[in-house]
Design a protein around this motif. Structure first.
Motif, PDB file in Angstrom:
ATOM      1  N   ILE A 136      21.958   1.639  -7.314  1.00 22.55           N
ATOM      2  CA  ILE A 136      22.236   1.040  -6.192  1.00 22.55           C
ATOM      3  C   ILE A 136      21.766   1.777  -4.869  1.00 22.55           C
ATOM      4  O   ILE A 136      22.260   3.050  -4.944  1.00 22.55           O
ATOM      5  CB  ILE A 136      23.700   1.043  -6.011  1.00 22.55           C
ATOM      6  N   TRP A 161      16.320   1.328  -5.244  1.00 23.42           N
ATOM      7  CA  TRP A 161      17.080  -0.053  -6.081  1.00 23.42           C
ATOM      8  C   TRP A 161      16.408  -0.190  -7.538  1.00 23.42           C
ATOM      9  O   TRP A 161      15.389  -0.204  -7.498  1.00 23.42           O
ATOM     10  CB  TRP A 161      17.121  -1.241  -5.188  1.00 23.42           C
ATOM     11  N   TYR A 162      17.500  -0.525  -8.460  1.00 22.56           N
ATOM     12  CA  TYR A 162      17.182  -1.158  -9.590  1.00 22.56           C
ATOM     13  C   TYR A 162      18.275  -1.998 -10.073  1.00 22.56           C
ATOM     14  O   TYR A 162      19.225  -1.408 -10.138  1.00 22.56           O
ATOM     15  CB  TYR A 162      16.362  -0.307 -10.551  1.00 22.56           C
ATOM     16  N   LYS A 164      15.392  -5.359  -9.123  1.00 18.31           N
ATOM     17  CA  LYS A 164      15.037  -5.902  -7.715  1.00 18.31           C
ATOM     18  C   LYS A 164      16.052  -6.401  -6.795  1.00 18.31           C
ATOM     19  O   LYS A 164      16.707  -7.201  -7.417  1.00 18.31           O
ATOM     20  CB  LYS A 164      13.760  -6.727  -7.780  1.00 18.31           C
ATOM     21  N   PRO A 165      16.274  -5.779  -5.588  1.00 17.81           N
ATOM     22  CA  PRO A 165      17.291  -6.390  -4.750  1.00 17.81           C
ATOM     23  C   PRO A 165      16.868  -7.397  -3.806  1.00 17.81           C
ATOM     24  O   PRO A 165      15.667  -7.682  -3.879  1.00 17.81           O
ATOM     25  CB  PRO A 165      17.569  -5.134  -3.774  1.00 17.81           C
ATOM     26  N   GLU A 166      17.851  -8.117  -3.300  1.00 15.06           N
ATOM     27  CA  GLU A 166      17.909  -9.283  -2.389  1.00 15.06           C
ATOM     28  C   GLU A 166      18.257  -8.856  -0.982  1.00 15.06           C
ATOM     29  O   GLU A 166      19.385  -8.028  -1.314  1.00 15.06           O
ATOM     30  CB  GLU A 166      18.295 -10.731  -2.708  1.00 15.06           C
ATOM     31  N   ALA A 167      17.843  -9.214  -0.082  1.00 14.09           N
ATOM     32  CA  ALA A 167      18.593  -8.898   1.194  1.00 14.09           C
ATOM     33  C   ALA A 167      18.577 -10.027   2.413  1.00 14.09           C
ATOM     34  O   ALA A 167      18.128 -10.938   2.157  1.00 14.09           O
ATOM     35  CB  ALA A 167      17.492  -7.709   2.102  1.00 14.09           C
ATOM     36  N   ILE A 211      22.510  -6.105   1.411  1.00 19.52           N
ATOM     37  CA  ILE A 211      21.608  -5.964   0.307  1.00 19.52           C
ATOM     38  C   ILE A 211      22.026  -5.789  -1.157  1.00 19.52           C
ATOM     39  O   ILE A 211      23.242  -5.014  -1.524  1.00 19.52           O
ATOM     40  CB  ILE A 211      20.685  -4.741   0.481  1.00 19.52           C
ATOM     41  N   GLN A 212      21.737  -6.582  -2.142  1.00 17.13           N
ATOM     42  CA  GLN A 212      22.529  -6.597  -3.277  1.00 17.13           C
ATOM     43  C   GLN A 212      21.229  -6.776  -4.602  1.00 17.13           C
ATOM     44  O   GLN A 212      20.247  -7.256  -4.400  1.00 17.13           O
ATOM     45  CB  GLN A 212      23.585  -7.488  -3.322  1.00 17.13           C
ATOM     46  N   ASN A 213      21.987  -6.533  -5.682  1.00 14.78           N
ATOM     47  CA  ASN A 213      21.148  -6.764  -6.996  1.00 14.78           C
ATOM     48  C   ASN A 213      22.151  -7.358  -7.890  1.00 14.78           C
ATOM     49  O   ASN A 213      23.341  -7.398  -7.429  1.00 14.78           O
ATOM     50  CB  ASN A 213      20.114  -5.743  -7.372  1.00 14.78           C
ATOM     51  N   GLY A 218      26.576  -3.830  -7.359  1.00 18.16           N
ATOM     52  CA  GLY A 218      25.301  -3.623  -6.678  1.00 18.16           C
ATOM     53  C   GLY A 218      25.104  -3.963  -5.453  1.00 18.16           C
ATOM     54  O   GLY A 218      24.208  -4.992  -5.086  1.00 18.16           O
ATOM     55  N   LEU A 219      25.991  -3.915  -4.330  1.00 19.27           N
ATOM     56  CA  LEU A 219      25.943  -4.308  -3.126  1.00 19.27           C
ATOM     57  C   LEU A 219      25.784  -3.275  -1.943  1.00 19.27           C
ATOM     58  O   LEU A 219      26.997  -2.282  -2.034  1.00 19.27           O
ATOM     59  CB  LEU A 219      27.109  -5.289  -2.978  1.00 19.27           C
TER      60      LEU A 219
END
Length: 470
Positions: A136, A161-162, A164-167, A211-213, A218-219
């Motif tokens: 995170i 991050w791992y 791959k995150p989205e934003a 940002i989260q994965n 994971g946020l």
């Protein structure tokens, strides 16, 4: 009839004792979700409980069938070089058929399925468990760049991050906003960094970066509120003319006039290196503006002001009160440290360059940039960093580093300890044949192709009042 059944039972028991009891291998969990840098524990056990001391036990990576760890004849060894120093076989309950494998310091590259394999003389069985590394990320952190009188370009950055995150940018009602750019990059360790940018409208007041994965928890979420005072004020007359043509010229004139009007109020500091504080392996030029690492140690007089063990030097004049600003050209160095230090810091022996020890700095080691806060913070550099701007407001306990080429903030310290003891500019360079330069009004290194009359002003999209409000 009873005699026949008794004979059959005796035969079956003798067969079982001769050829070994049957067993089944079970993994306690089918997947192990573990944070990068922490330890993963695999439990494998036999049903029924059978002494496994004399069995052969293997752990294999399922994706390529490579042998990770091997136990036989009462001895165990790590076979796969990727896991040297990170494997521990736990055999406390091996007599009950229970054995565990601990993999320390999990990496992203450890991701995948692992097979636990038990074998005796007559049979074998196996089961599989999966490692799911997660990370995170940091932050998020914000960078601000002026764009016009009613909006500015705001970027949100986070690393480590791992997967791959989205934003996203969202408003107060959690409605997703339109970003004008987003980039996701990975480093050699397959960890991801993300940067997302948006044009912040003056009427928006507050927005949030999310940002989260795809992992539980994971946020990361952070909000930014930008005061109206940070937007440049443009008169109605100027707005009625062609903004695209005249706005850049007007802004330059405003900043130049404002700088001239505040020259007397501003504490003008000419930063010079103090050669009497430099480690013997450092060379300070005659004009006290250039610092280099010499391969031959100098024969200098040691004193309690000189750094005797680590390659450090401080400025000659303390920064006592008010606002101070200087530039350092770093384009000829791949390993440097820049910032400020308290005048009374320890200079003998081993030194920890941390705020709690009286140092507020940023550092470059090859292509890695970071702020040496009490917990190191990575700094993302976009493009080539040639000149670092350093701004100190002692009264407001604020220290800001920014890329002098584009005005983007690299890192900001806000620490009440910054005004307790006089500060000194602080510098370090580690690699021989490299150098850094302090910029001044006569310095040709920092702002090429600009006249000496303007080389010492702040970047065009910054002034000291703006920096105090960041």
């Amino acid at each position: 009839m009873m005699l026949l059944l008794f004979v059959i039972l005796i035969f079956y028991l003798n067969f079982d004792l001769s050829f070994g009891a049957t067993f089944t291998v079970y993994s306690q969990t089918k997947s192990v979700r573990v944070s990068v840098g922490e330890d993963a524990l695999f439990n494998c056990y036999l049903k029924p409980e059978i002494n496994a001391e004399n069995m052969e036990i293997k752990w294999l990576r399922s994706q390529d069938s490579s042998l990770v760890h091997h136990y036989r004849n009462g001895r165990d060894e790590t076979v796969n070089t990727d896991f040297y120093g990170r494997i521990q076989l736990i055999k406390d309950e091996i007599k009950r058929g229970n054995i565990s494998l601990r993999i320390q310091n999990i990496k992203v590259s450890d991701e995948g399925s692992y097979t636990c394999y038990f074998q005796n003389e007559n049979m074998f069985d196996e089961d599989t468990t999966e490692i799911l590394p997660v990370a995170i990320g940091t932050g998020p952190e914000f960078q601000i760049e002026y764009y016009s009188s009613d909006k500015m370009d705001v970027s949100c950055f986070s690393s480590h991050w791992y997967p791959k995150p989205e934003a996203y940018w969202i408003d107060n009602n959690s409605k997703r906003l339109q970003a004008h750019s987003i980039s996701v990059t990975s480093n050699e360790a397959n960890m991801y960094s993300v940067k997302i940018s948006i044009y912040f409208n003056k009427t928006a007041k507050k927005i949030s970066c999310l940002i989260q994965n795809a992992q539980p928890g994971g946020l990361r979420l952070a909000s930014i509120h930008i005061a109206d005072s940070l937007f440049p004020e443009i008169s109605g007359l100027v707005a009625s003319i062609s903004i695209n043509v005249l706005l850049p010229i007007i802004l330059i004139v405003i900043l130049y006039v404002r700088d001239a009007l505040h020259q007397r109020k501003r504490k003008k500091v000419e930063v010079n290196l103090d050669p009497d504080t430099a480690h013997p392996d450092l060379e300070v030029s005659e004009d006290h503006k250039r610092l280099s690492h010499t391969p031959i140690r100098k024969d200098v007089q040691m004193n309690d002001r000189r750094f005797d063990t680590q390659l450090y030097v401080v400025g000659a004049e303390p920064l006592r009160k008010g606002k101070c600003y200087w530039q350092v050209n770093v384009q000829n160095a791949a390993h440097w440290t820049i910032g400020v230090a308290r005048d009374n810091v320890n200079r003998i022996g081993k030194i920890n360059v941390l705020p709690k020890e009286g140092f507020w700095t940023i550092e470059r080691i090859n292509n890695d940039y970071k702020a040496l806060a009490n917990i190191n913070v990575p700094i993302q550099i976009f493009g080539k960093l040639q000149t670092v701007g350093v701004y100190v407001n002692v009264n407001k306990c604020k220290l800001i580093f920014f890329n002098n080429g584009n005005g983007k903030i690299l890192y900001k310290y806000e620490d009440t300890s910054l005004n307790k003891v006089p500060l000194l500019p602080f510098f370090s360079i580690w690699t021989p044949a490299e150098s850094i330069h302090l910029c001044s009004k006569d310095c040709p290194h920092c702002v090429p192709n600009v006249s000496n009359k303007t080389t010492n002003i702040l970047p065009q999209n910054f002034n000291q009042n703006n920096l105090d409000q960041v």
